[in-house]
Design a protein around this motif. Structure first.
Motif, mmCIF file in Angstrom:
data_model
loop_
_atom_site.group_PDB
_atom_site.id
_atom_site.type_symbol
_atom_site.label_atom_id
_atom_site.label_comp_id
_atom_site.label_asym_id
_atom_site.label_seq_id
_atom_site.Cartn_x
_atom_site.Cartn_y
_atom_site.Cartn_z
ATOM 1 N N ASP A 46 8.056 16.226 -27.771
ATOM 2 C CA ASP A 46 7.202 15.103 -28.159
ATOM 3 C C ASP A 46 6.533 14.476 -26.934
ATOM 4 O OD1 ASP A 46 7.874 15.508 -30.792
ATOM 5 O OD2 ASP A 46 9.486 14.019 -30.796
ATOM 6 N N LYS A 47 7.306 14.373 -25.840
ATOM 7 C CA LYS A 47 6.726 13.828 -24.606
ATOM 8 C C LYS A 47 5.606 14.731 -24.087
ATOM 9 C CE LYS A 47 11.001 11.572 -23.096
ATOM 10 N NZ LYS A 47 12.056 11.534 -22.047
ATOM 11 N N TYR A 48 5.871 16.048 -24.098
ATOM 12 C CA TYR A 48 4.855 16.991 -23.628
ATOM 13 C C TYR A 48 3.632 16.980 -24.531
ATOM 14 C CZ TYR A 48 2.407 21.438 -23.340
ATOM 15 O OH TYR A 48 1.436 22.398 -23.271
ATOM 16 N N LYS A 49 3.842 16.876 -25.841
ATOM 17 C CA LYS A 49 2.730 16.855 -26.791
ATOM 18 C C LYS A 49 1.847 15.630 -26.580
ATOM 19 C CE LYS A 49 1.758 17.202 -31.741
ATOM 20 N NZ LYS A 49 2.369 17.279 -33.102
ATOM 21 N N GLU A 50 2.484 14.487 -26.373
ATOM 22 C CA GLU A 50 1.726 13.266 -26.135
ATOM 23 C C GLU A 50 0.996 13.331 -24.793
ATOM 24 O OE1 GLU A 50 1.150 11.046 -28.197
ATOM 25 O OE2 GLU A 50 0.246 9.443 -27.007
ATOM 26 N N ALA A 51 1.657 13.923 -23.775
ATOM 27 C CA ALA A 51 1.012 14.067 -22.468
ATOM 28 C C ALA A 51 -0.191 15.003 -22.557
ATOM 29 C CB ALA A 51 2.023 14.585 -21.454
ATOM 30 N N ARG A 52 -0.079 16.049 -23.340
ATOM 31 C CA ARG A 52 -1.192 16.974 -23.526
ATOM 32 C C ARG A 52 -2.358 16.292 -24.222
ATOM 33 N NH1 ARG A 52 0.190 22.081 -27.097
ATOM 34 N NH2 ARG A 52 0.229 20.401 -28.643
ATOM 35 N N LYS A 53 -2.039 15.453 -25.179
ATOM 36 C CA LYS A 53 -3.079 14.713 -25.895
ATOM 37 C C LYS A 53 -3.798 13.750 -24.958
ATOM 38 C CE LYS A 53 -3.705 11.641 -29.866
ATOM 39 N NZ LYS A 53 -3.015 10.943 -30.988
ATOM 40 N N GLU A 54 -3.034 13.032 -24.147
ATOM 41 C CA GLU A 54 -3.643 12.091 -23.210
ATOM 42 C C GLU A 54 -4.429 12.828 -22.121
ATOM 43 O OE1 GLU A 54 -2.663 8.801 -25.216
ATOM 44 O OE2 GLU A 54 -3.765 8.859 -23.326
ATOM 45 N N LYS A 68 1.459 16.566 -17.002
ATOM 46 C CA LYS A 68 1.551 17.467 -18.155
ATOM 47 C C LYS A 68 2.313 18.741 -17.800
ATOM 48 C CE LYS A 68 -1.573 20.314 -19.360
ATOM 49 N NZ LYS A 68 -2.763 21.056 -19.806
ATOM 50 N N LYS A 69 2.049 19.320 -16.650
ATOM 51 C CA LYS A 69 2.768 20.525 -16.225
ATOM 52 C C LYS A 69 4.252 20.238 -16.009
ATOM 53 C CE LYS A 69 -1.086 22.956 -14.021
ATOM 54 N NZ LYS A 69 -1.619 23.512 -12.741
ATOM 55 N N LYS A 127 7.300 22.060 -18.105
ATOM 56 C CA LYS A 127 8.433 22.765 -17.502
ATOM 57 C C LYS A 127 9.763 22.178 -17.992
ATOM 58 C CE LYS A 127 6.011 24.104 -13.265
ATOM 59 N NZ LYS A 127 5.966 23.960 -11.775
ATOM 60 N N GLN A 128 9.802 20.858 -18.141
ATOM 61 C CA GLN A 128 11.023 20.217 -18.628
ATOM 62 C C GLN A 128 11.336 20.644 -20.051
ATOM 63 O OE1 GLN A 128 11.036 15.987 -18.165
ATOM 64 N NE2 GLN A 128 12.794 15.655 -19.512
ATOM 65 N N TRP A 129 10.328 20.675 -20.913
ATOM 66 C CA TRP A 129 10.548 21.107 -22.297
ATOM 67 C C TRP A 129 10.898 22.601 -22.364
ATOM 68 C CZ3 TRP A 129 7.083 24.431 -25.081
ATOM 69 C CH2 TRP A 129 7.492 24.684 -26.387
ATOM 70 N N SER A 130 10.325 23.414 -21.452
ATOM 71 C CA SER A 130 10.640 24.849 -21.434
ATOM 72 C C SER A 130 12.100 25.089 -21.085
ATOM 73 C CB SER A 130 9.745 25.571 -20.420
ATOM 74 O OG SER A 130 8.382 25.437 -20.769
ATOM 75 N N ARG A 131 12.696 24.199 -20.291
ATOM 76 C CA ARG A 131 14.104 24.356 -19.921
ATOM 77 C C ARG A 131 15.032 23.876 -21.031
ATOM 78 N NH1 ARG A 131 12.301 22.088 -14.977
ATOM 79 N NH2 ARG A 131 13.258 20.119 -15.630
ATOM 80 N N ARG A 155 7.053 6.055 -25.421
ATOM 81 C CA ARG A 155 5.951 6.072 -24.452
ATOM 82 C C ARG A 155 6.283 7.053 -23.327
ATOM 83 N NH1 ARG A 155 1.852 2.465 -23.501
ATOM 84 N NH2 ARG A 155 0.943 2.436 -21.396
ATOM 85 N N VAL A 156 5.421 8.010 -23.086
ATOM 86 C CA VAL A 156 5.692 9.053 -22.093
ATOM 87 C C VAL A 156 5.266 8.562 -20.717
ATOM 88 C CG1 VAL A 156 5.413 10.874 -23.787
ATOM 89 C CG2 VAL A 156 3.432 10.088 -22.525
ATOM 90 N N PRO A 157 5.820 9.170 -19.666
ATOM 91 C CA PRO A 157 5.511 8.700 -18.312
ATOM 92 C C PRO A 157 4.044 8.843 -17.937
ATOM 93 C CG PRO A 157 7.480 10.100 -18.316
ATOM 94 C CD PRO A 157 6.869 10.204 -19.679
ATOM 95 N N LEU A 158 3.289 9.765 -18.613
ATOM 96 C CA LEU A 158 1.911 9.999 -18.219
ATOM 97 C C LEU A 158 1.090 8.724 -18.259
ATOM 98 C CD1 LEU A 158 -0.547 11.759 -17.593
ATOM 99 C CD2 LEU A 158 -0.777 12.164 -20.036
#
Length: 297
Positions: A47-55, A30-31, A35-39, A3-6
């Motif tokens: 996976d967290k960013y993908k789920e946040a983008r979906k939500e 989401k941003k 940034k976290q995944w880019s680093r 479960r992502v923080p979003l």
């Protein structure tokens, strides 16, 4: 999937939070995850960013639906209370880019930007003056010679003025004289008599007042090219309402004489005729010729 923080952060928002607040929070989270995944470039962060983008897409959709629902209620209220404001709001939706609103910077004839308001106004005046006004060399120097100089022209009647005033459109922009059609109609018979005297003076002297020969030009962008170039604008001229009424009376007097000289094939600018009638006649003619050709073969 973890479960992502979003989702948890959106759930922490108060029940009274608007869709816009939830949208801002969703985009912010989401941003942050992007940034976290880019680093790290790790699979878990992706996976967290993908789920946040979906939500976030879901929140955007919900916010859009809520916005259109609110706007629909606004239109329904305007439709009941003020039909004019209703149609203005609908028109604003269709013209979101506001082509009638020119930019604050305009280029001169050489392409250099102008920032001073006086220079901008002079540039607009220079452009439309060259576009709309003719020079002395292009004007006809021949004096006006009536076709029947010995015949006296009938004066304009009050009934003619009353008829055009009654039929004139309301809520129209005014010209340089700042006189609206509503003001003319509100004057009643006094306004009719006043207009009748002015119209007869113009009719007899064959000379229009100076205000009738001037117009307020509104630049409207053509939706192509740079907004800083005056050539990418077309102008709409706001004329005097009294001038329009006089032109309507003149048109009604001339039209019966002109109609007798027009051919049956003339459809433009004629009452109860238009391009649609020509297209329908042409279409029926082509179909009849095609059917007769098939029958012969």
């Amino acid at each position: 999937m973890q479960r992502v923080p979003l989702i948890s952060q959106l759930e922490k928002l108060s029940v009274e939070a608007t869709p816009t607040d939830k949208l801002k929070e969703a985009i912010k989270v989401k941003k942050k995850l992007f940034k976290q995944w880019s680093r790290t470039k790790s699979q878990s962060d992706y996976d967290k960013y993908k789920e946040a983008r979906k939500e976030c897409k879901k929140v955007v959709k919900t916010a859009k639906n809520a916005s259109w629902q609110e706007y629909g209620e606004y239109l329904a209220e305007k439709c009941e209370k003020s039909p004019r404001e209703f149609y203005k709001a609908v028109k604003a939706v269709r013209q979101r880019d506001k082509p009638f609103d020119p930019t604050s910077l305009i280029n001169d004839e050489a392409g250099n930007p102008l920032t001073d308001q006086e220079d901008i106004n002079n540039r607009w005046e220079e452009y439309f003056d060259g576009l709309l006004n003719f020079g002395d060399s292009q004007r006809s120097q021949e004096p006006f010679n009536p076709g029947f100089p010995d015949e006296e022209e009938p004066s304009i009647l009050e009934d003619e003025v009353r008829a055009v005033v009654k039929e004139c459109a309301k809520n129209k922009a005014v010209g340089t004289d700042d006189i609206t059609t509503e003001a003319i109609q509100a004057c009643g018979d006094v306004g009719i008599k006043w207009l009748n005297r002015v119209f007869n003076a113009v009719w007899e002297e064959r000379a229009a007042p100076d205000d009738w020969q001037k117009a307020i030009v509104i630049p409207i962008w053509k939706k192509k090219g740079s907004k800083r170039d005056c050539e990418k604008y077309r102008g709409i001229s706001l004329l005097s309402q009294a001038d329009k009424l006089f032109a309507k009376i003149t048109e009604r007097r001339i039209r019966p004489l002109v109609e007798l000289q027009l051919r049956e094939t003339q459809f433009g600018f004629r009452k109860n005729r238009g391009c649609t009638d020509v297209i329908l006649r042409y279409d029926s003619y082509v179909k009849s010729v095609s059917s007769s050709t098939r029958s012969c073969t």
